[in-house]
Design an enzyme around this catalytic site. Structure first.
Site, PDB file in Angstrom:
ATOM      1  N   GLY A 148      -6.311   9.532 -62.906  1.00  0.00           N
ATOM      2  CA  GLY A 148      -6.917  11.045 -62.739  1.00  0.00           C
ATOM      3  C   GLY A 148      -6.085  11.620 -61.386  1.00  0.00           C
ATOM      4  O   GLY A 148      -5.813  10.817 -60.581  1.00  0.00           O
ATOM      5  N   CYS A 149      -5.960  12.629 -61.391  1.00  0.00           N
ATOM      6  CA  CYS A 149      -5.223  13.368 -60.487  1.00  0.00           C
ATOM      7  C   CYS A 149      -6.059  13.113 -58.830  1.00  0.00           C
ATOM      8  O   CYS A 149      -5.437  12.907 -58.193  1.00  0.00           O
ATOM      9  CB  CYS A 149      -4.604  14.732 -60.750  1.00  0.00           C
ATOM     10  SG  CYS A 149      -6.083  15.847 -61.092  1.00  0.00           S
ATOM     11  N   ASN A 150      -7.169  13.587 -59.000  1.00  0.00           N
ATOM     12  CA  ASN A 150      -8.106  13.264 -57.989  1.00  0.00           C
ATOM     13  C   ASN A 150      -7.977  11.902 -57.429  1.00  0.00           C
ATOM     14  O   ASN A 150      -8.018  11.563 -56.253  1.00  0.00           O
ATOM     15  CB  ASN A 150      -9.420  13.876 -58.297  1.00  0.00           C
ATOM     16  CG  ASN A 150      -9.503  15.515 -58.427  1.00  0.00           C
ATOM     17  OD1 ASN A 150      -8.752  16.252 -58.021  1.00  0.00           O
ATOM     18  ND2 ASN A 150     -10.785  15.983 -59.057  1.00  0.00           N
TER      19      ASN A 150
END
Length: 342
Positions: A148-150
């Site tokens: 996930g980017c976060n």
């Protein structure tokens, strides 16, 4: 030798970003592009900024000759990738950009995504795609699960500190801001200009954000005991970028030294001089992550800030970096472009 790749779900933001990156790659050729509603269209019609490229038309997945493909990028929505990837040839190399294979435990997948996993045998095979920390496993993998980017942003800031035992594991607070492209390209009422602009919006407040499953999995494995961070994401009225501000208990000088040492030889992760903080505008459109450390006014506490582009280092750039390793190509190929500024 040129390698043929296919991008499944090419009509989304991460698909378009993959095309942009691979267009400048000396070892990869885009041999197939798939889409659902936009099948039959040209990529330049869907994304006019790509109209100068000579690209294959968008087709349905079942129209692609997988026998001519060396690696597949799967940029499909969450919960869709499982069935599609299970249907691909068992010797096909795959980089999945969805959330479907990020969590190793099937029970954890069900907990965070609200449904049973449809391909648990593949879930066990998948390698977590945070390149700097799973490089050897990725190089040997058939299926890589993009982060996930976060989750990637927070891990770049905190993994070396947890591994070195430099911070209090029970006092980690992460405040994260993300541009609207992180929510995908599908039409959503809360992402309309009139709903989003001129305001910042916390969401998934109180520990219900799905990327917490990745933090729990990765940080707990590093520490050898359960680690749960306090995490609140915010949607901001910008197109690209993630800025994670992490509040920790630990010695700022040691924290900075640990980050600088951990990433000294990494081509895409830069630790700024002590006291400087990064900005999303300095990594926009690039595969770079910038880290900064500031000593808090309270003794024994520090602030660690990480910035990256959610579509590049947080997703498609990471996917290409992993594909390079899987295909025994130069890891940095197609990814050394400078950030866009202003």
């Amino acid at each position: 030798m040129m390698r043929n790749v296919a991008i499944l779900g090419a009509s989304g933001y991460t698909g378009a970003e993959l095309v942009r990156l691979i267009a400048g790659h000396r070892g990869l050729r885009i041999a197939a592009l798939s889409a659902d509603r936009k099948a039959g269209m040209r990529m330049g019609e869907v994304f006019p900024h790509l109209r100068h490229l000579d690209l294959p038309p968008l087709v349905r997945i079942d129209e692609i000759d997988m026998g001519a493909i060396d690696l597949v990028f799967c940029a499909l929505p969450h919960a869709t990738s499982q069935a599609v990837i299970a249907s691909l040839p068992r010797d096909m190399k795959i980089v999945d950009l969805s959330a479907d294979f990020r969590l190793r435990d099937a029970a954890e997948y069900r907990r965070w995504y609200g449904q049973p996993h449809a391909a648990p045998e593949l879930q066990a095979e998948a390698v977590y795609g945070l390149t700097e920390f799973y490089r050897d496993e990725i190089r040997a993998a058939r299926l890589v699960a993009g982060t996930g980017c976060n989750a990637a942003t927070g891990q770049y800031a905190l993994r070396p500190l947890i591994a070195a035992g430099l911070i209090d594991l029970d006092e980690i607070v992460m405040d994260l801001k993300c541009g609207v492209s992180g929510a995908g390209r599908s039409l959503k009422e809360n992402l309309l200009h009139a709903e989003l602009s001129e305001g910042w919006h916390p969401y998934a407040v109180g520990g219900i954000h799905r990327h917490l499953g990745e933090f729990d999995q990765e940080f707990s494995a590093l520490a050898g005991r359960p680690v749960e961070v306090q995490f609140t994401p915010h949607l901001v009225p910008g197109n690209r970028g993630i800025l994670a501000t992490c509040y920790v208990r630990g010695a700022a000088g040691d924290i900075h030294a640990a980050l600088a040492g951990a990433y000294a030889d990494e081509p895409f992760v830069l630790t700024l001089p002590m006291g400087e903080v990064p900005s999303t505008r300095h990594v926009r459109g690039s595969n770079y992550c910038h880290l900064g450390v500031v000593e808090d006014r309270r003794a024994g506490r520090a602030i660690v800030v990480a910035a990256l582009d959610n579509l590049t280092k947080g997703s498609s750039g990471q996917a290409l970096q992993n594909a390079n390793l899987m295909l025994s190509l130069e890891e940095t190929e197609g990814l050394t472009m400078a950030p866009l500024f202003p």
